[in-house]
Design a protein around this motif. Structure first.
Motif, PDB file in Angstrom:
ATOM      1  N   ASN A 109      -3.747  -5.219   1.411  1.00  0.00           N
ATOM      2  CA  ASN A 109      -2.661  -4.234   1.533  1.00  0.00           C
ATOM      3  C   ASN A 109      -2.684  -3.053   0.735  1.00  0.00           C
ATOM      4  O   ASN A 109      -2.141  -1.969   1.400  1.00  0.00           O
ATOM      5  CB  ASN A 109      -1.408  -5.149   1.252  1.00  0.00           C
ATOM      6  N   LEU A 110      -2.847  -2.875  -0.439  1.00  0.00           N
ATOM      7  CA  LEU A 110      -2.668  -1.882  -1.203  1.00  0.00           C
ATOM      8  C   LEU A 110      -3.827  -0.879  -1.299  1.00  0.00           C
ATOM      9  O   LEU A 110      -3.757   0.333  -1.181  1.00  0.00           O
ATOM     10  CB  LEU A 110      -2.283  -2.321  -2.598  1.00  0.00           C
ATOM     11  N   HIS A 111      -4.934  -1.683  -1.646  1.00  0.00           N
ATOM     12  CA  HIS A 111      -6.139  -0.765  -1.828  1.00  0.00           C
ATOM     13  C   HIS A 111      -7.012  -0.289  -0.387  1.00  0.00           C
ATOM     14  O   HIS A 111      -7.379   0.707  -0.363  1.00  0.00           O
ATOM     15  CB  HIS A 111      -7.179  -1.536  -2.652  1.00  0.00           C
ATOM     16  N   VAL A 152       2.101   0.430   0.548  1.00  0.00           N
ATOM     17  CA  VAL A 152       2.937   0.326  -0.624  1.00  0.00           C
ATOM     18  C   VAL A 152       3.737  -1.101  -0.729  1.00  0.00           C
ATOM     19  O   VAL A 152       4.323  -1.269   0.202  1.00  0.00           O
ATOM     20  CB  VAL A 152       3.828   1.687  -0.724  1.00  0.00           C
ATOM     21  N   TRP A 164       4.094   0.355   5.362  1.00  0.00           N
ATOM     22  CA  TRP A 164       2.539   0.966   5.748  1.00  0.00           C
ATOM     23  C   TRP A 164       2.957   2.231   6.494  1.00  0.00           C
ATOM     24  O   TRP A 164       3.154   2.212   7.719  1.00  0.00           O
ATOM     25  CB  TRP A 164       1.810   0.113   6.428  1.00  0.00           C
ATOM     26  N   ILE A 172       5.916  -4.843   2.153  1.00  0.00           N
ATOM     27  CA  ILE A 172       5.164  -3.611   2.417  1.00  0.00           C
ATOM     28  C   ILE A 172       5.617  -2.867   3.422  1.00  0.00           C
ATOM     29  O   ILE A 172       6.097  -3.251   4.287  1.00  0.00           O
ATOM     30  CB  ILE A 172       3.727  -4.401   2.833  1.00  0.00           C
ATOM     31  N   LYS A 219      -3.554   7.637   1.252  1.00  0.00           N
ATOM     32  CA  LYS A 219      -3.404   7.304  -0.064  1.00  0.00           C
ATOM     33  C   LYS A 219      -3.812   8.403  -1.106  1.00  0.00           C
ATOM     34  O   LYS A 219      -4.614   9.047  -0.947  1.00  0.00           O
ATOM     35  CB  LYS A 219      -4.647   6.097  -0.157  1.00  0.00           C
ATOM     36  N   ARG A 266       1.226   0.251  -6.123  1.00  0.00           N
ATOM     37  CA  ARG A 266       0.480   1.025  -5.338  1.00  0.00           C
ATOM     38  C   ARG A 266      -0.891   0.867  -5.282  1.00  0.00           C
ATOM     39  O   ARG A 266      -1.784   1.499  -4.336  1.00  0.00           O
ATOM     40  CB  ARG A 266       0.511   2.581  -5.830  1.00  0.00           C
ATOM     41  N   ASP A 267      -1.388   0.023  -5.861  1.00  0.00           N
ATOM     42  CA  ASP A 267      -2.998  -0.609  -5.702  1.00  0.00           C
ATOM     43  C   ASP A 267      -3.072  -1.620  -6.712  1.00  0.00           C
ATOM     44  O   ASP A 267      -2.102  -2.400  -7.473  1.00  0.00           O
ATOM     45  CB  ASP A 267      -3.794   0.709  -6.473  1.00  0.00           C
ATOM     46  N   TYR A 269      -2.290  -4.927 -11.041  1.00  0.00           N
ATOM     47  CA  TYR A 269      -1.539  -4.238 -10.250  1.00  0.00           C
ATOM     48  C   TYR A 269      -1.411  -2.833 -10.790  1.00  0.00           C
ATOM     49  O   TYR A 269      -1.199  -2.725 -12.143  1.00  0.00           O
ATOM     50  CB  TYR A 269      -0.030  -4.737  -9.984  1.00  0.00           C
TER      51      TYR A 269
END
Length: 262
Positions: A122-124, A129, A158, A156, A164, A244-245, A257
């Motif tokens: 989801n994040l990476h 977010v 998106w 999330i 990014k 965020r990641d 995280y």
């Protein structure tokens, strides 16, 4: 054989999706009259097929918050053996492709913040977010993945047109608010309660690399991770931070995280 991803369009395909749902969660699937209605009113339902067998699906429906419309991505599931080969990521990118054509600017969904594989995708991978924290979002659930624990979720968002922007070189690994101990236990840093979270724009929070295995081998420890991370997540989100990641390696016991205040 390569896996083909395509939109579901018929009742018979939705019944096949129910079989995958039941196999993944061991609970009653979504009624077909509901998924069929969503499919014809702005929803996007995808199936992943190996030859003629459905091995995964992604179900989403139209949403509106009083100001803007968006796509609500509610459920994704894959049969065992298809969960570690990038299929989930491929389903999400196909969903985004179709959503853009339909005029959607944003897709939203929830996931368990202790599931490192989902967080990483989801994040990476997607660059989405973790925008909102929902403690015990669904209440008590009896399915295999959630039974016995509070159903905490990150929501999330998106944005389909965004790029990014996280820069790994700026991360200061010393700013860890919760870490893993030598015996696998969660350890909240002593300064959390007294710290002014606004002192920094970036913080790190550890989670287990494999939460589902932990639940099976040491449920008490898994519950401790749920409760302790919940305290840290709440403080960060209350102060305007977002996930965020995720820093993740297969060899490490913990993933981290990256929380950033924009």
């Amino acid at each position: 054989m390569p896996v083909e991803i395509r939109q579901l369009t018929t009742m018979s395909e939705l019944y096949e999706m129910q079989k995958v749902e039941a196999a993944v969660w061991q609970m009653d699937p979504i009624p077909v009259h509901q998924t069929f209605t969503a499919m014809h009113h702005g929803g996007i339902i995808l199936g992943a097929f190996e030859e003629d067998q459905m091995v995964g699906f992604l179900y989403s429906f139209a949403g509106f918050d009083g100001k803007a419309s968006y796509l609500c991505s509610h459920m994704m599931g894959m049969l065992p053996g298809y969960r570690m080969n990038g299929l989930g990521e491929a389903l999400k990118f196909k969903q985004a492709e179709i959503a853009r054509k339909l005029g959607y600017d944003m897709i939203t969904w929830t996931y368990d913040p202790l599931e490192s594989r989902n967080a990483y995708v989801n994040l990476h991978k997607l660059g989405a977010v973790g925008a909102i924290y929902h403690p015990n979002h669904y209440g008590e659930m009896a399915d295999e993945l959630n039974h016995g624990l509070p159903t905490d979720r990150f929501q999330i968002k998106w944005e389909l047109g965004e790029k990014k922007s996280v820069q790994p070189a700026t991360w200061d690994i010393e700013l860890v608010l919760l870490d893993g101990g030598s015996h696998g236990e969660p350890i909240i840093k002593k300064h959390l309660e007294t710290a002014d979270i606004a002192d920094s724009s970036t913080y790190f929070v550890a989670i287990p690399a494999d939460f589902q295995t932990m639940k099976q081998t040491d449920f008490t420890l898994a519950k401790s991770w749920r409760l302790e991370t919940g305290k840290v997540f709440k403080k960060l989100f209350d102060h305007g931070f977002q996930a965020r990641d995720l820093l993740r390696t297969k060899e490490e016991a913990y993933s981290y995280y990256v929380f950033i205040k924009e």
